[in-house]
Design an enzyme around this catalytic site. Structure first.
Site, PDB file in Angstrom:
ATOM      1  N   ASP A   1       0.816  -1.211   0.000  1.00 36.20           N
ATOM      2  CA  ASP A   1       0.000   0.000   0.000  1.00 36.20           C
ATOM      3  C   ASP A   1       0.856   1.270   0.000  1.00 36.20           C
ATOM      4  O   ASP A   1       1.825   1.379   0.752  1.00 36.20           O
ATOM      5  CB  ASP A   1      -0.908  -0.014   1.243  1.00 36.20           C
ATOM      6  CG  ASP A   1      -1.789   1.215   1.333  1.00 36.20           C
ATOM      7  OD1 ASP A   1      -2.629   1.400   0.435  1.00 36.20           O
ATOM      8  OD2 ASP A   1      -1.626   1.999   2.291  1.00 36.20           O
TER       9      ASP A   1
ATOM     10  N   GLU B   1       1.704  -0.019  -4.796  1.00 40.45           N
ATOM     11  CA  GLU B   1       0.810   1.092  -5.112  1.00 40.45           C
ATOM     12  C   GLU B   1       1.620   2.361  -4.912  1.00 40.45           C
ATOM     13  O   GLU B   1       2.153   2.590  -3.830  1.00 40.45           O
ATOM     14  CB  GLU B   1      -0.414   1.127  -4.195  1.00 40.45           C
ATOM     15  CG  GLU B   1      -1.350   2.273  -4.565  1.00 40.45           C
ATOM     16  CD  GLU B   1      -2.217   2.774  -3.419  1.00 40.45           C
ATOM     17  OE1 GLU B   1      -3.201   3.482  -3.700  1.00 40.45           O
ATOM     18  OE2 GLU B   1      -1.913   2.482  -2.250  1.00 40.45           O
TER      19      GLU B   1
END
Length: 613
Positions: free
Chosen positions: A263, A300
């Site tokens: 993330d 990401e």
């Protein structure tokens, strides 16, 4: 690679449980066993502030805290199970007891990934790992080859997207805990489905985060949207890095996870000699050599920086892939016409064409939204390294009312949108429920117990929406009703139109797998052009015969467009989204004039042609 060491409670049948915790500022540390019987065991201090000790009779299921002196009793930061909440005792877990049935599973290569992102709490009626497991045959039938599970690290309460996790090693108790997660992964592998786990190494959630009591896990050098940054490059950072390296290796080794989605890596702030992500990739490769498996790391990032993906020998971090927001934004703006907020940087057909040819749109050019130059050139990076979608948890859930594309565009445009990314050369990802046009929203929800924190979350959400022209009132993230509204209905079995949309998705996915040129799609053998007079996108894959020619009519009127002549001139219609088979109104007569090389496309439709020779 830096030195790593095990942390947490490590149980082995022949000697019991070894407890290890990093607490460099503590003068003494005890492990306090509280169940089945209460007693204290002093731990021995070792180099760098690690404390360790053996409890021969601490079996799986034993509950414990660490006593850090001065009556400061805390759960284990590396706890692998928190059966009673983020504030209560940790539990010893035995990873050797699970009887894995996936001995023949060797994983699948990245280019075969067709990803399905899902949230455990809202995907099934039960909202558990077992609930997902029951629905695997449906995902297999759809053609999915990998599921991506939103974060399941233990968070406060039972309702959360997962990005407020505070025990990175513990599988959420309300989802079923460690054994149920293993069972799900095992079942996936038996269905030929890989498992990607979303992990959060850029911040910790606010409630139940006791890392400050243990040591310098955070640094004041940087600040993030979530407060102080985790300490990846300041004093004592080797041991913070170890904490997260051990976490990644645990998921891959002990839970047989195939890939990790990392993330918001742009918020992993590290100016050290070797970036944490590069060190993580090295450790993951080493584990792969030991197990004979290939593990995949997917980042990401909003920086559009190929350094994440480039090989280490070229100065990169060597990660396998990254999410590509540029593609989503370019497609979304063309489909919906929305241009507020970060969408102001997109909306022209040229943006989508550039993404198809070069991956990053912002590749060293000025971003009006960010007011700065952004990105690097990704033309040379293979298409499989970029994960693309038309919906995901962020792009749906971070809308004020959590509307899916189903609520924003016509049924016909949903099919066009599906084709825009499933027929692209990139690695495709669906968002749960998208394949049949789920109508329930996906909203932001939490279940914190601190009222001040709840109020701060409410205010923060409202502030996030200020750049968009969305109307209405933001639902209360703390409300259980907000969570319930976000559950999938799986209504396609009772809804003919939804069933047809699902069959359309299934057809596109199968075509992607079985067409020689789509199965090995690349940017090099892709011709993309836009007929601006008629708002028709032409996309030709010509890597291997038979070639595939995709035509997307983004206009709400029927359009006649001329086919490109350079690639070939003998085509047959493979699929037309306007057919009644797919819930369309029919294709009309003589829509394809082979002799003149022209085709009439129904409003908001997708036609796929295949070369005859």
């Amino acid at each position: 690679m830096g030195v790593t060491r095990s942390i947490g409670a490590e149980f082995t049948r022949d000697k019991g449980t070894v407890f290890t915790v990093w607490a460099p500022e503590a003068e003494q540390v005890e492990v306090v066993l509280v169940h089945p019987e209460k007693r204290k065991i002093p731990l021995q201090r070792e180099a760098f502030g690690y404390w360790t000790g053996l409890a021969e009779d601490a079996a799986p299921g034993t509950r414990y805290f660490y006593n850090l002196g001065k009556d400061l009793q805390r759960p284990d930061p590396a706890s692998q199970s928190q059966p009673d909440s983020v504030h209560e005792a940790s539990e010893v877990v035995d990873h050797s007891s699970y009887n894995w049935q996936d001995k023949n599973w060797k994983g699948i290569p990245l280019e075969q990934y067709i990803i399905y992102e899902l949230h455990i709490g809202t995907f099934s009626e039960e909202g558990t790992f077992e609930g997902v497991q029951k629905k695997l045959p449906e995902l297999k039938d759809l053609g999915i080859t990998a599921i991506e599970i939103m974060p399941i690290a233990q968070f406060p309460g039972s309702r959360n997207w997962g990005y407020d996790g505070v025990y990175p090693f513990a599988a959420q108790n309300s989802y079923g805990g460690p054994e149920a997660l293993k069972s799900l992964v095992d079942a996936c592998h038996q269905q030929g489905i890989a498992v990607i786990l979303d992990v959060v190494y850029n911040h910790m959630g606010p409630e139940g985060n006791y890392l400050f009591d243990y040591g310098p896990y955070f640094t004041k050098k940087y600040s993030t949207p979530w407060g102080q940054a985790l300490n990846f490059d300041d004093a004592h950072s080797d041991h913070v890095r170890n904490f997260f390296l051990q976490n990644a290796l645990m998921w891959l080794r002990d839970y047989h996870i195939d890939a990790l989605r990392l993330d918001a890596v742009h918020a992993i702030l590290d100016t050290g000699a070797k970036h944490f992500l590069k060190e993580l990739q090295e450790h993951v490769e080493q584990l792969g050599e030991q197990t004979g498996q290939e593990y995949i790391l997917i980042a990401e990032s909003d920086l559009n920086d190929v350094k994440l993906l480039n090989p280490m020998e070229q100065g990169g971090f060597g990660l396998a892939a990254q999410w590509m927001d540029d593609y989503h934004h370019a497609a979304h703006t063309l489909i919906t016409g929305e241009r507020e907020g970060y969408y102001e940087d997109y909306g022209e057909p040229e943006h989508l064409l550039k993404a198809l040819q070069h991956s990053f749109i912002y590749n060293g050019i000025y971003s009006e939204h960010r007011k700065k130059t952004l990105g690097t050139d990704a033309t040379a990076n293979p298409a499989k390294q970029f994960v693309v979608c038309i919906q995901n948890h962020d792009q749906v859930g971070n809308r004020m009312l959590g509307e899916r594309l189903t609520k924003l565009v016509s049924f016909e445009k949903l099919k066009v949108a599906a084709g825009l990314y499933l027929l692209s050369p990139f690695t495709p990802m669906l968002f749960m429920g998208e394949e049949y046009g789920e109508e329930n929203p996906f909203l932001y929800f939490v279940s914190h117990t601190d009222e001040n924190l709840v109020e701060a979350v409410r205010k923060g959400r409202k502030a996030e929406f200020s750049a968009f022209a969305w109307k209405g009132e933001a639902p209360d993230p703390q409300s259980e009703e907000t969570f319930r509204q976000s559950k999938l209905q799986h209504s396609y079995k009772q809804n003919e139109q939804q069933q047809k949309l699902r069959e359309f998705y299934k057809k596109l996915i199968n075509l992607r797998k079985t067409s020689p040129t789509l199965a090995k799609a690349s940017k090099e053998y892709l011709k993309a052009s836009f007929d601006s007079d008629h708002k028709v996108l032409h996309l030709i894959h010509y890597g291997q015969k038979p070639f595939i020619y995709c035509l997307f009519n983004l206009n709400d009127q029927a359009q006649e467009t001329s086919l490109e002549k350079e690639i070939g001139d003998s085509w047959e219609v493979l699929l037309n989204s306007a057919d009644t088979t797919w819930g369309g109104t029919g294709t009309g007569n003589n829509s394809f004039d082979q002799q003149n090389g022209s085709i009439t496309l129904q409003p908001e439709s997708l036609v796929i042609l295949q070369s005859k020779s």
